[in-house]
Design an enzyme around this catalytic site. Structure first.
Site, short mmCIF file in Angstrom:
data_model
loop_
_atom_site.label_atom_id
_atom_site.label_comp_id
_atom_site.label_asym_id
_atom_site.label_seq_id
_atom_site.Cartn_x
_atom_site.Cartn_y
_atom_site.Cartn_z
N ASP A 113 3.80 -19.81 5.60
CA ASP A 113 4.92 -19.95 6.49
C ASP A 113 6.26 -19.68 5.73
O ASP A 113 6.22 -19.36 4.39
CB ASP A 113 4.99 -21.29 6.80
CG ASP A 113 4.73 -22.31 5.52
OD1 ASP A 113 5.69 -22.35 4.93
OD2 ASP A 113 3.75 -22.97 5.47
N GLU A 125 -15.97 5.63 -8.71
CA GLU A 125 -15.05 4.71 -8.12
C GLU A 125 -13.94 4.37 -8.78
O GLU A 125 -12.68 4.21 -8.52
CB GLU A 125 -15.89 3.42 -8.13
CG GLU A 125 -17.15 3.52 -7.11
CD GLU A 125 -18.02 2.38 -7.12
OE1 GLU A 125 -18.42 1.81 -5.89
OE2 GLU A 125 -18.32 2.02 -8.20
#
Ligand code: DGJ
Length: 733
Positions: free
Chosen positions: A536, A616
């Site tokens: 928020d 990776e």
């Protein structure tokens, strides 16, 4: 000046670059709302406050035989309960004589440059040349309750903020049973939709659009925090409003506790929406001259659809809500050990991760849950914020030195508001948690909640957290909160003030955060609540980034991040590349797709890099290089939602365009594999019609062609494959 008062007509007009907000002091002193929408000239729309009263409507006593003036029809700025307006109200009190009604009339007003801070509460801020403020004082002349309405105008963001303060000017005790922050009436619209953002743990902020019908549409939270279930941000819009067209209004609550939004169509088909603190279990006792300040609501308006509305919030929140060293600079790319190890780690394991991280350019290691007390699972130790000596036999500072030496910063996880029954803190202070006398209390994740309204507890937390921060070079804190409030009762408040505890909890949290961010300005704070359960605008004032969701599956994240961007900037959305198959959904996706999705946020990793292959690691090194290169465009550019992944289930796309519209990135992910796939044509947004854009590895097109005709996307064959397209403008046509 963006705020004009016409003394003769008693009309207030607030202008932003593209919007106008207007209100009027009516006969008998009521403050009526006239208009909010696209900018108008010097018109005064007083017609909207004219008598709409009809049969069965109440009239103020002073109206005499005039039956047309009625509060029940009047569009109002701060509607009250008990005086004949039966729609949603903003305020309800209990007066000294036990009566309930409140009757507020205009008393005075004041226009000023700048914007005063709200004491104890987060709020947007700005310099005197960025924002102006209007304060209107209303008074109930019988109870002597004063209400000050504040309106601050940020012209360039098309934003008006609102809040209200109640002051007891009588010698009697007054009780506020309800005190919201804002009401928006639409006397000129009889059809509107409301867009809300519902969810649950690991699937937060799903947009849901519904027509506002007669009666009320209500969302909110009584969980003590803003919650996964509903977000304190809503949009009201016309039924034809889309991403790039149409009227829409945002209401964003700068608060992290209980909230309510009520949208209503009344008997005259006028639309009203109110927003503020949820009245359930809320009551504030005001003695003589005591006051209550409501949190702020940030309103914004756009006639260019949701993209523009979101952009208004993104720009304002990045620079005029977030604070601190990291508000606009790139934050360290981190690796968090939670999904890498969960509770099963020690100093050496963490160092291995840090070492592998350093090799590929990661800048920070974050030690998540489990580094303290005797915590090896989630059943114990919250509150015992000292290092677990079984895992760190030479203390945190030793590991910190080791990782700093290889060029990696250190951050830690905390859950300060919580206490485990199995903890030293609980054994010493069993009465520090929220608990109703005589009741055993509700456990959630096997933990209780500390009473943040109690200053002694806040001081304890400040001391213990600052001890940790002073003990080593800790440069980041992840502030978690893993349960909702129950049994809300504080031993430090008398029975008649127990209705204040939910709010005082939030104020206590804010006070503690304020002390910490002020005294540790170099520490980056990230908030979190079981993922995105406290995402928020209130938290953004203290923590410029928030962990978006505990669901790190990149395909689910596309939808979660999509919903989050309506009200919050990309720079606030913390997003990590995690392992494949994903731990929450077991879905396998490529490292490339996981990277593209996580890079559309505050970027990091959350997997065991020390176990990854060279191939990776090479991909990750490249992702980090790319993120650094693209950072300004991602974090400071304009964000466009090109598809809605809830409706368009086959593919998803979103874009970033630089403020000068020279550069753009379009990310495109195939969500479902199809037999014999055909081409997808995507129409882009936000480009300069007249500029020519070179597509990296592709053709040369004008902005107009890319936006109006569209671009034929490369064919993708496997589900979850993704591609990123880069556009660079070359000279003007
Ligand atoms: C919930 C958070 O969202 C996770 O990222 C992790 O920090 C756990 N809590 C740890 O308990």
């Amino acid at each position: 000046m963006a705020i004009i008062y016409n003394k003769k007509s008693q009309v207030f007009t607030l202008h932003t670059d593209k919007s106008t907000y207007q209100m009027k002091i009516t006969e008998y002193g009521f403050l009526a709302h006239l208009y909010y929408g696209r900018r108008i000239l010097d018109d005064e729309l007083t017609v909207f406050a004219e008598g709409m009263g009809r049969g069965f409507f109440g009239n103020p006593y002073e109206a005499g035989t005039d039956r047309t003036f009625s509060q029940d029809a009047l569009p109002q700025e701060f509607p009250v309960f008990g005086e004949g307006d039966y729609r949603s109200s903003c305020i309800q009190g209990i007066n000294g004589d036990g009566s309930y009604d409140v009757d507020l009339r205009y008393q005075s007003h004041n226009i000023m440059k700048g914007k005063p801070r709200l004491e104890g509460l987060p709020s947007t801020y700005g310099d005197e040349d960025e924002v102006n403020t209007l304060e209107i004082v209303l008074i109930d002349s019988v109870s002597n309750l004063e209400v000050v309405l504040s309106y601050s105008v940020f012209e360039k963001y098309d934003v008006i903020t609102r809040c209200a303060k109640a002051v007891n000017r009588s010698t009697n005790k007054l009780i506020l049973d309800k005190m919201l922050s804002c009401c928006l009436d639409f006397p000129n619209k009889d059809q509107m939709d409301i867009l809300t953002f519902y969810g649950r743990h690991a699937m937060e902020r799903m947009p849901e659009r519904s027509n506002i019908r007669h009666g009320k549409t209500v969302i909110g939270s009584v969980r003590g925090c803003s919650s996964h279930q509903h977000n304190p941000f809503v949009i009201l819009c016309d039924s034809n409003t889309g991403e790039m067209n149409g009227d829409c209004y945002g209401l964003s609550f700068v608060y992290s506790g209980n909230f309510i939004v009520e949208a209503e169509k009344d008997q005259l088909n006028q639309i009203r929406v109110v927003m503020g603190i949820e009245p359930t279990a809320f009551s504030m006792v005001l003695e003589n001259n005591e006051s209550f300040q409501s949190p702020e609501v940030v309103l914004s308006y756009s006639y260019d659809g949701f993209s523009k509305l979101s952009d208004n919030y993104h720009r304002l929140y990045r620079t005029n809500l977030c604070r601190g060293k990291y508000k606009t600079i790139r934050r360290p790319i981190l690796v968090n050990n939670w999904e890498a190890t969960y509770f099963n780690f020690n100093e050496d394991k963490l160092f291995d991760i840090a070492k592998a991280a350093a090799e590929i350019g990661i800048e920070m290691l974050v030690i998540d849950d489990g580094w303290f007390g005797k915590r090896n699972d989630d059943m114990s130790s919250l509150g015992d914020w000292y290092v677990n000596s079984d895992k760190f036999n030479q203390g945190l500072s030793y590991l910190c030195k080791r990782v700093n030496e290889i060029g990696v910063k250190l951050g830690i996880w905390l859950e300060p508001e919580m206490i485990s029954e199995d903890s030293e803190l609980f054994r010493n202070h069993p009465d520090w948690c929220l608990k109703v006398p005589g009741r055993k209390g509700i456990r959630s994740r096997y933990q209780f909640v500390l009473d943040m309204s109690n200053k002694e507890i806040r001081d304890y937390l400040y001391d213990v957290i600052s001890k940790i921060l002073d003990s080593a070079n800790i440069e980041y804190i992840k502030w978690d909160m893993n349960r909702h409030l129950t049994n809300v009762y504080s031993k430090v408040l008398p029975p008649e003030r127990q209705g204040e505890v939910y709010h005082r909890y939030v104020l206590g949290l804010y006070e503690l955060l304020e002390r910490l961010v002020t005294n540790y300005p170099d520490v980056l704070f990230e908030s979190c609540s079981g993922g995105g359960g406290r995402f928020d605008a209130g938290m953004l004032y203290y923590t410029p980034q928030i962990w978006c969701s505990d669901n790190t599956d990149s395909i689910d994240r596309i939808t979660i991040q999509y919903g989050t961007t309506f009200g919050y900037p990309v720079s606030a959305i913390s997003a990590h590349v995690s392992a494949s198959p994903n731990h929450q959904t077991h879905r396998a996706t490529s490292l490339n797709t996981r990277g593209i999705v996580a890079m559309s946020g505050a970027f990091g990793y959350e997997l065991d890099i020390s176990q990854m292959t060279q191939e990776e690691k090479d991909i990750m090194r490249e992702q980090i290089r790319l993120y650094k290169k693209q950072y300004d465009l991602i974090a400071l550019g304009t964000y466009y939602r090109l598809t809605n992944p809830i409706e368009q289930k086959s593919y998803a796309a979103w874009a970033f365009v630089s403020p000068d519209r020279k550069y753009a990135i379009v990310n495109y992910v195939l969500l479902e594999r199809e037999a014999n796939p055909t081409y997808v044509t995507l129409r882009f947004c936000g480009l300069d019609e007249r500029k020519k854009y070179q597509v990296e590895g592709g053709g040369l097109y004008s902005g107009a062609a890319l936006m109006y005709a569209g671009y034929r996307m490369p064919k993708l064959y496997s589900a979850y494959d993704c591609v990123q397209l880069n556009f660079v403008s070359i000279e003007k046509r």
